[in-house]
Write a protein that holds these residues in place. Sequence first.
Motif, PDB file in Angstrom:
ATOM      1  N   LEU A 101     -33.244  -6.109 -18.078  1.00  0.00           N
ATOM      2  CA  LEU A 101     -34.500  -6.854 -18.098  1.00  0.00           C
ATOM      3  C   LEU A 101     -35.600  -6.079 -17.395  1.00  0.00           C
ATOM      4  O   LEU A 101     -35.368  -5.476 -16.349  1.00  0.00           O
ATOM      5  N   PHE A 102     -36.795  -6.069 -17.974  1.00  0.00           N
ATOM      6  CA  PHE A 102     -37.946  -5.545 -17.238  1.00  0.00           C
ATOM      7  C   PHE A 102     -38.974  -6.651 -17.072  1.00  0.00           C
ATOM      8  O   PHE A 102     -39.146  -7.496 -17.962  1.00  0.00           O
ATOM      9  N   VAL A 103     -39.626  -6.656 -15.939  1.00  0.00           N
ATOM     10  CA  VAL A 103     -40.751  -7.555 -15.669  1.00  0.00           C
ATOM     11  C   VAL A 103     -41.883  -6.696 -15.130  1.00  0.00           C
ATOM     12  O   VAL A 103     -41.735  -6.063 -14.079  1.00  0.00           O
ATOM     13  N   ARG A 104     -42.972  -6.637 -15.830  1.00  0.00           N
ATOM     14  CA  ARG A 104     -44.109  -5.815 -15.401  1.00  0.00           C
ATOM     15  C   ARG A 104     -44.878  -6.544 -14.305  1.00  0.00           C
ATOM     16  O   ARG A 104     -44.911  -7.774 -14.247  1.00  0.00           O
ATOM     17  N   TYR A 105     -45.487  -5.779 -13.413  1.00  0.00           N
ATOM     18  CA  TYR A 105     -46.265  -6.377 -12.342  1.00  0.00           C
ATOM     19  C   TYR A 105     -47.476  -5.499 -12.055  1.00  0.00           C
ATOM     20  O   TYR A 105     -47.536  -4.345 -12.474  1.00  0.00           O
ATOM     21  N   SER A 106     -48.439  -6.041 -11.359  1.00  0.00           N
ATOM     22  CA  SER A 106     -49.623  -5.274 -10.975  1.00  0.00           C
ATOM     23  C   SER A 106     -49.752  -5.307  -9.459  1.00  0.00           C
ATOM     24  O   SER A 106     -49.287  -6.244  -8.800  1.00  0.00           O
ATOM     25  N   TRP A 107     -50.372  -4.245  -8.916  1.00  0.00           N
ATOM     26  CA  TRP A 107     -50.596  -4.194  -7.481  1.00  0.00           C
ATOM     27  C   TRP A 107     -51.861  -3.395  -7.210  1.00  0.00           C
ATOM     28  O   TRP A 107     -52.386  -2.737  -8.102  1.00  0.00           O
ATOM     29  N   ASP A 108     -52.360  -3.491  -6.010  1.00  0.00           N
ATOM     30  CA  ASP A 108     -53.590  -2.800  -5.641  1.00  0.00           C
ATOM     31  C   ASP A 108     -53.239  -1.500  -4.937  1.00  0.00           C
ATOM     32  O   ASP A 108     -52.719  -1.517  -3.816  1.00  0.00           O
ATOM     33  N   HIS A 109     -53.537  -0.385  -5.578  1.00  0.00           N
ATOM     34  CA  HIS A 109     -53.325   0.916  -4.952  1.00  0.00           C
ATOM     35  C   HIS A 109     -54.612   1.337  -4.248  1.00  0.00           C
ATOM     36  O   HIS A 109     -55.694   1.266  -4.830  1.00  0.00           O
ATOM     37  N   ILE A 110     -54.500   1.772  -3.015  1.00  0.00           N
ATOM     38  CA  ILE A 110     -55.676   2.117  -2.220  1.00  0.00           C
ATOM     39  C   ILE A 110     -55.906   3.633  -2.249  1.00  0.00           C
ATOM     40  O   ILE A 110     -54.985   4.416  -2.028  1.00  0.00           O
ATOM     41  N   ALA A 111     -57.133   4.023  -2.543  1.00  0.00           N
ATOM     42  CA  ALA A 111     -57.520   5.436  -2.541  1.00  0.00           C
ATOM     43  C   ALA A 111     -58.884   5.549  -1.865  1.00  0.00           C
ATOM     44  O   ALA A 111     -59.503   4.541  -1.500  1.00  0.00           O
ATOM     45  N   ASP A 112     -59.363   6.782  -1.702  1.00  0.00           N
ATOM     46  CA  ASP A 112     -60.678   7.011  -1.104  1.00  0.00           C
ATOM     47  C   ASP A 112     -61.719   7.229  -2.189  1.00  0.00           C
ATOM     48  O   ASP A 112     -61.439   7.847  -3.230  1.00  0.00           O
ATOM     49  N   ILE A 113     -62.928   6.770  -1.953  1.00  0.00           N
ATOM     50  CA  ILE A 113     -64.007   6.943  -2.918  1.00  0.00           C
ATOM     51  C   ILE A 113     -64.257   8.429  -3.173  1.00  0.00           C
ATOM     52  O   ILE A 113     -64.688   8.818  -4.261  1.00  0.00           O
ATOM     53  N   SER A 114     -63.934   9.265  -2.187  1.00  0.00           N
ATOM     54  CA  SER A 114     -64.131  10.704  -2.370  1.00  0.00           C
ATOM     55  C   SER A 114     -63.254  11.249  -3.497  1.00  0.00           C
ATOM     56  O   SER A 114     -63.647  12.184  -4.202  1.00  0.00           O
ATOM     57  N   ASP A 115     -62.058  10.659  -3.685  1.00  0.00           N
ATOM     58  CA  ASP A 115     -61.195  11.078  -4.790  1.00  0.00           C
ATOM     59  C   ASP A 115     -61.840  10.740  -6.134  1.00  0.00           C
ATOM     60  O   ASP A 115     -61.841  11.544  -7.070  1.00  0.00           O
ATOM     61  N   PHE A 116     -62.383   9.546  -6.221  1.00  0.00           N
ATOM     62  CA  PHE A 116     -63.073   9.129  -7.445  1.00  0.00           C
ATOM     63  C   PHE A 116     -64.270  10.035  -7.726  1.00  0.00           C
ATOM     64  O   PHE A 116     -64.507  10.459  -8.865  1.00  0.00           O
ATOM     65  N   GLN A 117     -65.027  10.347  -6.705  1.00  0.00           N
ATOM     66  CA  GLN A 117     -66.185  11.218  -6.880  1.00  0.00           C
ATOM     67  C   GLN A 117     -65.761  12.605  -7.324  1.00  0.00           C
ATOM     68  O   GLN A 117     -66.399  13.227  -8.178  1.00  0.00           O
ATOM     69  N   HIS A 118     -64.651  13.089  -6.770  1.00  0.00           N
ATOM     70  CA  HIS A 118     -64.194  14.440  -7.082  1.00  0.00           C
ATOM     71  C   HIS A 118     -63.768  14.554  -8.538  1.00  0.00           C
ATOM     72  O   HIS A 118     -64.147  15.487  -9.238  1.00  0.00           O
ATOM     73  N   ILE A 119     -62.959  13.597  -9.023  1.00  0.00           N
ATOM     74  CA  ILE A 119     -62.504  13.656 -10.415  1.00  0.00           C
ATOM     75  C   ILE A 119     -63.683  13.450 -11.360  1.00  0.00           C
ATOM     76  O   ILE A 119     -63.756  14.046 -12.426  1.00  0.00           O
ATOM     77  N   SER A 120     -64.642  12.629 -10.948  1.00  0.00           N
ATOM     78  CA  SER A 120     -65.807  12.344 -11.802  1.00  0.00           C
ATOM     79  C   SER A 120     -66.708  13.565 -11.928  1.00  0.00           C
ATOM     80  O   SER A 120     -67.253  13.849 -12.996  1.00  0.00           O
ATOM     81  N   VAL A 121     -66.864  14.307 -10.835  1.00  0.00           N
ATOM     82  CA  VAL A 121     -67.788  15.446 -10.836  1.00  0.00           C
ATOM     83  C   VAL A 121     -67.106  16.721 -11.334  1.00  0.00           C
ATOM     84  O   VAL A 121     -67.667  17.433 -12.169  1.00  0.00           O
ATOM     85  N   PHE A 122     -65.914  16.995 -10.850  1.00  0.00           N
ATOM     86  CA  PHE A 122     -65.270  18.278 -11.133  1.00  0.00           C
ATOM     87  C   PHE A 122     -64.225  18.202 -12.267  1.00  0.00           C
ATOM     88  O   PHE A 122     -63.747  19.231 -12.745  1.00  0.00           O
ATOM     89  N   GLY A 123     -63.849  16.987 -12.646  1.00  0.00           N
ATOM     90  CA  GLY A 123     -62.911  16.845 -13.757  1.00  0.00           C
ATOM     91  C   GLY A 123     -61.485  17.172 -13.410  1.00  0.00           C
ATOM     92  O   GLY A 123     -60.660  17.357 -14.305  1.00  0.00           O
ATOM     93  N   GLU A 124     -61.151  17.252 -12.124  1.00  0.00           N
ATOM     94  CA  GLU A 124     -59.760  17.460 -11.729  1.00  0.00           C
ATOM     95  C   GLU A 124     -59.568  16.973 -10.302  1.00  0.00           C
ATOM     96  O   GLU A 124     -60.511  16.876  -9.535  1.00  0.00           O
ATOM     97  N   LEU A 125     -58.350  16.609  -9.993  1.00  0.00           N
ATOM     98  CA  LEU A 125     -58.024  16.095  -8.656  1.00  0.00           C
ATOM     99  C   LEU A 125     -56.585  16.430  -8.343  1.00  0.00           C
ATOM    100  O   LEU A 125     -55.692  16.021  -9.094  1.00  0.00           O
TER     101      LEU A 125
END
Length: 350
Positions: free
Chosen positions: A326-350
């Motif tokens: 049996l599988f049961v899917r679930y969701s959770w909140d993963h915490i990251a830094d906004i700097s990671d989001f900015q980096h992938i958005s600007v440079f296209g890699e992380l």
Amino acid sequence: MPNKYSNLCIAVTGLNANDNPGPGMAVIRSLREAFGAGLRVIGLSYESLEPGIYLREHVNKTYQIPYPTEGTGALLERLGYIRQQENLDVIIPNFDSELFNFIKVAPQLKQMGIATLLPSQQQLALRDKVNLKDFGTKNGFYVPADHKIYHADDMKKAADEFNFPIVIKGKFYDAYVVYTMDQALKAFHQLNAAWGVPVIAQQYITGTEINIAALGDGDGNNTSIVAMRKLYITDKGKAWAGVTIKEDKLIELANNFAKTTNWKGGYEMEIMSNAEGHLYILEINPRFPAWIYLTAAAGQNQPEALVKMALGDDVLPYTDYQAGKLFVRYSWDHIADISDFQHISVFGEL
């Protein structure tokens, strides 16, 4: 003791994990279980908020790649750059909409030393939602009747033939069960805006929903087949819980599909078993499903087998798997830094 699989570098797309999750993270989970700590996983993303980008314990590094609409030239150029940075052994694409381009560039990837296991363009086309009914009629498979909807006015013809409810499907993704003409037209406009025409209006079949994940060897055989019955379904029709089942007629259906098409690579059959016991093929998805880790849990690790086949190794067909997993899917909140989001958005890699 090290072997040829000890230090693989594998790139995977489909890192989204929302209420309509991509297969990428489940594929990665299967690969890490199979190949161990030496495996290096490269994520290939389209959006800066795909959760897999930030799950560092699963994905070692992520590179953004161009949208499929930008064509094969842009994709090949980007993958060439990534190849210079990473010693890629295998790429596993996991989105329907990107497969056309990946199949096109597969010969060039092979020249770079990057392996894939993908269907041909002809195989990809014959199971397309637009062509599925004709494919079924020609080859003796049960497939619901459908209409291709190019304009809102076409919906009346479908409604007159099928009566409500009707299933309205996007060309690549998304499906809605509609009960009135107003709902049907709303679904048409939403799906047209998202994926373009034709939108498919499909006869509604009642019964038990079953999915089959399989891996074709390209020579008319399946290396692996695992069937799952949906236990909980989201409003988008996605399985949020399911259990492995074993029935000979499901295995036979998947084997008949592989034999008919010579399918190469992973695929998923979405089935409705009606009251008469007929197995209606609702869709054939040309890649692994989001629940693919269940195959590994049940004893047939399909992503592992695909990698070995892509690298040219003989993989003996699996002969059994465990029912009742049996599988049961679930969701959770993963915490990251906004700097990671900015980096992938600007440079296209992380």
